[in-house]
Design an enzyme around this catalytic site. Structure first.
Site, PDB file in Angstrom:
ATOM      1  N   SER A   1       8.458   0.438   7.827  1.00 41.76           N
ATOM      2  CA  SER A   1       7.041   0.632   7.541  1.00 41.76           C
ATOM      3  C   SER A   1       6.533   1.932   8.148  1.00 41.76           C
ATOM      4  CB  SER A   1       6.218  -0.541   8.095  1.00 41.76           C
ATOM      5  OG  SER A   1       6.603  -1.752   7.493  1.00 41.76           O
TER       6      SER A   1
ATOM      7  N   CYS B   1       0.814  -1.220   0.000  1.00 42.76           N
ATOM      8  CA  CYS B   1       0.000   0.000   0.000  1.00 42.76           C
ATOM      9  C   CYS B   1       0.845   1.267   0.000  1.00 42.76           C
ATOM     10  CB  CYS B   1      -0.956   0.004   1.192  1.00 42.76           C
ATOM     11  SG  CYS B   1      -0.122   0.023   2.793  1.00 42.76           S
TER      12      CYS B   1
ATOM     13  N   ARG C   1       4.562   1.227  -0.835  1.00 39.65           N
ATOM     14  CA  ARG C   1       5.898   1.097  -1.428  1.00 39.65           C
ATOM     15  C   ARG C   1       5.845   0.238  -2.680  1.00 39.65           C
ATOM     16  NH1 ARG C   1       6.908  -1.426   3.193  1.00 39.65           N
ATOM     17  NH2 ARG C   1       8.593   0.001   3.726  1.00 39.65           N
TER      18      ARG C   1
ATOM     19  N   GLY D   1      -8.683  -3.924   3.292  1.00 39.65           N
ATOM     20  CA  GLY D   1     -10.094  -3.666   3.537  1.00 39.65           C
ATOM     21  C   GLY D   1     -10.696  -4.669   4.504  1.00 39.65           C
TER      22      GLY D   1
ATOM     23  N   ASP E   1       3.362  -5.862  11.288  1.00 42.35           N
ATOM     24  CA  ASP E   1       3.448  -7.321  11.248  1.00 42.35           C
ATOM     25  C   ASP E   1       3.109  -7.910   9.879  1.00 42.35           C
ATOM     26  OD1 ASP E   1       4.233  -7.631  13.887  1.00 42.35           O
ATOM     27  OD2 ASP E   1       2.186  -7.582  14.630  1.00 42.35           O
ATOM     28  N   GLN E   2       2.478  -7.120   9.002  1.00 40.31           N
ATOM     29  CA  GLN E   2       2.052  -7.665   7.715  1.00 40.31           C
ATOM     30  C   GLN E   2       3.196  -7.766   6.711  1.00 40.31           C
ATOM     31  OE1 GLN E   2      -1.529  -5.713   6.164  1.00 40.31           O
ATOM     32  NE2 GLN E   2      -1.889  -4.931   8.218  1.00 40.31           N
TER      33      GLN E   2
ATOM     34  N   GLY F   1     -13.808  -1.550  -0.412  1.00 32.94           N
ATOM     35  CA  GLY F   1     -12.679  -2.394  -0.792  1.00 32.94           C
ATOM     36  C   GLY F   1     -12.702  -3.723  -0.072  1.00 32.94           C
ATOM     37  N   ASN F   2     -12.536  -4.806  -0.835  1.00 29.79           N
ATOM     38  CA  ASN F   2     -12.579  -6.145  -0.262  1.00 29.79           C
ATOM     39  C   ASN F   2     -11.223  -6.847  -0.344  1.00 29.79           C
ATOM     40  OD1 ASN F   2     -13.466  -9.366  -0.988  1.00 29.79           O
ATOM     41  ND2 ASN F   2     -14.348  -8.414   0.837  1.00 29.79           N
ATOM     42  N   GLY F   3     -10.151  -6.048  -0.502  1.00 34.00           N
ATOM     43  CA  GLY F   3      -8.813  -6.616  -0.504  1.00 34.00           C
ATOM     44  C   GLY F   3      -8.342  -6.912   0.908  1.00 34.00           C
TER      45      GLY F   3
END
Length: 390
Positions: free
Chosen positions: A87, A28, A30, A172, A93-94, A167-169
């Site tokens: 980040s 989101c 980079r 989201g 953590d993602q 948004g369903n990503g």
């Protein structure tokens, strides 16, 4: 970059002369193009040119916005990146999952070479070690959790409020789940053509993406997190749909989903990724220092492998010749034992493998205890000696 765009860019990059491997990390906030290649033909600006080409842009116009890292600087950066130290949400953590996904995609497209394979594997291993020892294990540092903390810190109550997530990503879904956890009444947009493959977080109501403006009057909080290159909400279309009372908008997308001018309307509060606090506290600086101390071991491990990699075929050849010579020297001895022919051959093969492993272990052990300028001539001397055995 969308997944299909990344796949295409990886295939194109791998076909570029001088490039032996490439990985693209696109999240989101980079976009990074990692390339390994042959020194005599590889130009450090190729990464910028290849990336701009995929977007139909001129590298000469956009080159100034890129940062180029190489060698040890790049290795150190990836180690810290994988831990979440780079980040926007400190310690995110993602990022480990995102890095692993980038490597998997490169492998699927045939774009991964040993240099990048080992580098990324080492970085992920180091990041896991840091996460277990330094960065507050058990504390969720995701963008969604940071969003919840930001809103509550601004005095914005979520419990019982009507929330819309556009948004369903991945982001989201995480945002919707976080709002449900905090007691919000959450609706999530879904495009009809994605209905069969969509995963809807528990506790969420679904509305059609096309109806997002129509439901705005009923919402207290709106979060947008898509990969769309266009605004999902504009001031012009939203202005007549806002109803009465104040509303809060949160834009978790880069590039932005919500037109910034929408935030200038009366009663509207708009937060975006720049709203998250990126200033490192004294505690964060201490954690970075502790993390770097752990990562130094993994950086050294990779650098040793990188320096040694060209000698791997040499070691294999030395160990093979040592095994064959040992087995040959023991053939006469083995004939003295009352063994069947098959048993004697099997024992001879076992001796050959064992001797080869011992020789390889001794050769690889050199890099652990000697500087490269010392072990390189040692291996070369061993190789010459081994060839005399042929």
């Amino acid at each position: 970059m969308t997944a299909s765009m990344v796949e295409r860019a990886l295939r194109e990059g791998r076909r570029t002369p001088g490039v032996t491997g490439c990985v693209i990390i696109s999240t989101c906030n980079r976009t990074e193009y990692w390339i390994s290649g042959e020194e005599d033909t590889f130009d450090e600006l190729d990464a910028v040119s290849l990336l701009c080409r995929e977007k139909g842009l001129a590298a000469s116009e956009y080159g100034e916005y890129f940062t180029v890292r190489e060698g040890k600087e790049a290795v150190h950066y990836l180690m810290e990146l994988s831990c979440g130290l780079k980040s926007q949400i400190f310690g995110d953590d993602q990022i480990i999952t995102q890095v692993k996904r980038a490597v998997d995609m490169a492998r699927e497209q045939g774009a991964l070479d040993p240099v990048l394979e080992i580098l990324f594997r080492t970085a992920v291993t180091g990041a896991k070690k840091v996460k277990s020892r330094v960065l507050l294990v058990g504390v969720d540092r995701s963008v969604a959790a940071a969003m919840g903390s930001l809103l509550l810190g601004e005095g914005i109550e979520i419990f019982g409020k009507r929330c819309l997530v556009i948004g369903n990503g991945e982001i989201g879904r995480l945002a919707a789940a976080e709002l449900v956890r905090l007691g919000g009444k959450v609706s999530m947009t879904l495009r009809q053509y994605k209905a069969k493959e969509a995963v809807i977080p528990a506790g969420c109501h679904v509305i059609d993406y096309q109806d997002r403006y129509e439901v705005l009057p009923d919402m207290d909080l709106v979060v947008s997190a898509t990969v769309s290159p266009h605004y999902t909400l504009t001031r012009e279309q939203a202005e007549g749909k806002l109803g009465t009372g104040g509303k809060v908008f949160v834009d978790l997308a880069i590039p932005r989903d919500i037109e910034p001018m929408l935030g200038s309307l009366p009663g509207i509060r708009l937060f975006d990724m720049d709203s998250f606090d990126t200033i490192k506290s004294e505690g964060d600086r201490r954690q970075i220092k502790e993390a770097d101390e752990i990562l130094r071991k993994y950086e050294t491990e990779y650098e040793q492998w990188y320096a040694f990699r060209e000698y791997v075929p040499v070691v294999k050849r030395i160990s093979k010749l040592a095994g064959e010579d040992t087995a040959a020297r023991l053939k006469k001895e083995l004939r003295q034992y009352p063994l069947k022919r098959e048993e004697r051959e099997a024992l001879s093969e076992s001796i050959e493998r064992a001797a080869a492993k011992v020789a390889a272990k001794l050769c690889y052990g050199l890099r652990e205890d000697m500087e490269p300028e010392l072990w390189k001539p040692c291996l070369e001397g061993l190789f010459r000696s081994a060839k005399e055995l042929e």
